[in-house]
Design a protein around this motif. Structure first.
Motif, PDB file in Angstrom:
ATOM      1  N   MET A  97       0.825  -1.200   0.000  1.00 52.77           N
ATOM      2  CA  MET A  97       0.000   0.000   0.000  1.00 52.77           C
ATOM      3  C   MET A  97       0.856   1.244   0.000  1.00 52.77           C
ATOM      4  N   GLN A  98       0.368   2.282  -0.701  1.00 50.16           N
ATOM      5  CA  GLN A  98       1.019   3.590  -0.705  1.00 50.16           C
ATOM      6  C   GLN A  98      -0.053   4.660  -0.571  1.00 50.16           C
ATOM      7  N   ILE A  99       0.337   5.806  -0.006  1.00 51.41           N
ATOM      8  CA  ILE A  99      -0.549   6.964   0.072  1.00 51.41           C
ATOM      9  C   ILE A  99       0.212   8.133  -0.523  1.00 51.41           C
ATOM     10  N   VAL A 100      -0.398   8.806  -1.498  1.00 53.26           N
ATOM     11  CA  VAL A 100       0.245   9.888  -2.220  1.00 53.26           C
ATOM     12  C   VAL A 100      -0.688  11.098  -2.227  1.00 53.26           C
ATOM     13  N   THR A 101      -0.120  12.291  -2.076  1.00 51.81           N
ATOM     14  CA  THR A 101      -0.915  13.510  -2.213  1.00 51.81           C
ATOM     15  C   THR A 101      -1.215  13.704  -3.693  1.00 51.81           C
ATOM     16  N   ALA A 102      -2.502  13.805  -4.016  1.00 46.93           N
ATOM     17  CA  ALA A 102      -2.906  13.941  -5.414  1.00 46.93           C
ATOM     18  C   ALA A 102      -3.150  15.403  -5.783  1.00 46.93           C
ATOM     19  N   GLU A 103      -3.932  16.101  -4.978  1.00 44.97           N
ATOM     20  CA  GLU A 103      -4.266  17.499  -5.262  1.00 44.97           C
ATOM     21  C   GLU A 103      -4.392  18.251  -3.951  1.00 44.97           C
ATOM     22  N   LYS A 104      -4.171  19.566  -4.031  1.00 44.21           N
ATOM     23  CA  LYS A 104      -4.323  20.384  -2.842  1.00 44.21           C
ATOM     24  C   LYS A 104      -4.763  21.778  -3.261  1.00 44.21           C
ATOM     25  N   ASN A 105      -5.761  22.327  -2.551  1.00 45.27           N
ATOM     26  CA  ASN A 105      -6.150  23.713  -2.748  1.00 45.27           C
ATOM     27  C   ASN A 105      -6.467  24.317  -1.389  1.00 45.27           C
ATOM     28  N   ASP A 106      -7.030  25.494  -1.359  1.00 43.82           N
ATOM     29  CA  ASP A 106      -7.279  26.177  -0.086  1.00 43.82           C
ATOM     30  C   ASP A 106      -8.244  25.426   0.828  1.00 43.82           C
ATOM     31  N   ALA A 107      -9.178  24.698   0.254  1.00 38.38           N
ATOM     32  CA  ALA A 107     -10.216  24.057   1.061  1.00 38.38           C
ATOM     33  C   ALA A 107     -10.016  22.551   1.256  1.00 38.38           C
ATOM     34  N   PHE A 108      -9.514  21.862   0.238  1.00 36.30           N
ATOM     35  CA  PHE A 108      -9.430  20.404   0.278  1.00 36.30           C
ATOM     36  C   PHE A 108      -8.057  19.893  -0.141  1.00 36.30           C
ATOM     37  N   THR A 109      -7.728  18.718   0.395  1.00 36.67           N
ATOM     38  CA  THR A 109      -6.547  17.988  -0.054  1.00 36.67           C
ATOM     39  C   THR A 109      -7.020  16.590  -0.431  1.00 36.67           C
ATOM     40  N   THR A 110      -6.556  16.131  -1.577  1.00 32.08           N
ATOM     41  CA  THR A 110      -6.924  14.802  -2.068  1.00 32.08           C
ATOM     42  C   THR A 110      -5.712  13.890  -1.969  1.00 32.08           C
ATOM     43  N   PHE A 111      -5.931  12.727  -1.373  1.00 32.31           N
ATOM     44  CA  PHE A 111      -4.885  11.722  -1.264  1.00 32.31           C
ATOM     45  C   PHE A 111      -5.300  10.499  -2.064  1.00 32.31           C
ATOM     46  N   LEU A 112      -4.327   9.875  -2.674  1.00 26.56           N
ATOM     47  CA  LEU A 112      -4.553   8.670  -3.450  1.00 26.56           C
ATOM     48  C   LEU A 112      -4.031   7.485  -2.641  1.00 26.56           C
ATOM     49  N   PHE A 113      -4.921   6.575  -2.301  1.00 25.05           N
ATOM     50  CA  PHE A 113      -4.567   5.347  -1.589  1.00 25.05           C
ATOM     51  C   PHE A 113      -4.398   4.274  -2.662  1.00 25.05           C
ATOM     52  N   ILE A 114      -3.190   3.732  -2.751  1.00 26.39           N
ATOM     53  CA  ILE A 114      -2.877   2.777  -3.814  1.00 26.39           C
ATOM     54  C   ILE A 114      -2.597   1.411  -3.191  1.00 26.39           C
ATOM     55  N   THR A 115      -3.306   0.396  -3.662  1.00 23.54           N
ATOM     56  CA  THR A 115      -3.030  -0.989  -3.284  1.00 23.54           C
ATOM     57  C   THR A 115      -2.777  -1.760  -4.573  1.00 23.54           C
ATOM     58  N   LYS A 116      -2.419  -3.021  -4.440  1.00 20.91           N
ATOM     59  CA  LYS A 116      -2.177  -3.788  -5.667  1.00 20.91           C
ATOM     60  C   LYS A 116      -3.476  -4.072  -6.420  1.00 20.91           C
ATOM     61  N   GLU A 117      -4.613  -3.976  -5.721  1.00 23.46           N
ATOM     62  CA  GLU A 117      -5.900  -4.220  -6.372  1.00 23.46           C
ATOM     63  C   GLU A 117      -6.530  -2.966  -6.967  1.00 23.46           C
TER      64      GLU A 117
END
Length: 129
Positions: free
Chosen positions: A70-90
């Motif tokens: 598993m990995q967690i990566v920051t995908a997007e960020k702005n003033d109100a929200f931050t999006t993280f991408l949770f990556i697994t092999k599936e």
């Protein structure tokens, strides 16, 4: 559609927010070290103890993430929200977090670490003979 299991989500989010709490602690340690605090030693000891506990927990979480591929990566960020991408092999799953909610989660972790920190300061030996 959600593809992460509840345990994967909890593991990933704990790792993510704990990592943010560690950054806050490291910044606070640097500020105290550079500052002119009157009770510097006790405050520094507490912050360093909290950091040590957090780093050990994050090390354990990182091992679990590797075991689950598993990995967690920051995908997007702005003033109100931050999006993280949770990556697994599936799968890959995006999770959006409201920035004030992130701050609350990090504060909650810092409070946990404060309660785990030893209540006594560093021990000083007397130099009087």
């Amino acid at each position: 559609m959600r593809c992460l299991s509840e345990s994967e989500y909890k593991l990933g989010s704990r790792f993510l927010f704990l990592s943010m709490a560690i950054v806050v602690l490291q910044q606070d340690i640097r500020i105290v070290e550079e500052g002119k605090h009157k009770i510097k030693a006790h405050l520094l000891h507490t912050l360093q103890s909290m950091e040590k506990t957090a780093l050990e927990e994050r090390r354990q979480l990182r091992i679990q993430l590797r075991q689950r591929n598993m990995q967690i990566v920051t995908a997007e960020k702005n003033d109100a929200f931050t999006t993280f991408l949770f990556i697994t092999k599936e799968c890959e799953e995006k999770r959006n977090y409201f920035n004030p909610a992130i701050r609350k989660k990090v504060e909650a972790i810092l409070m946990e670490l404060t309660q785990k920190a030893p209540q006594s300061g560093p021990r000083h030996t007397s130099t009087n003979a």
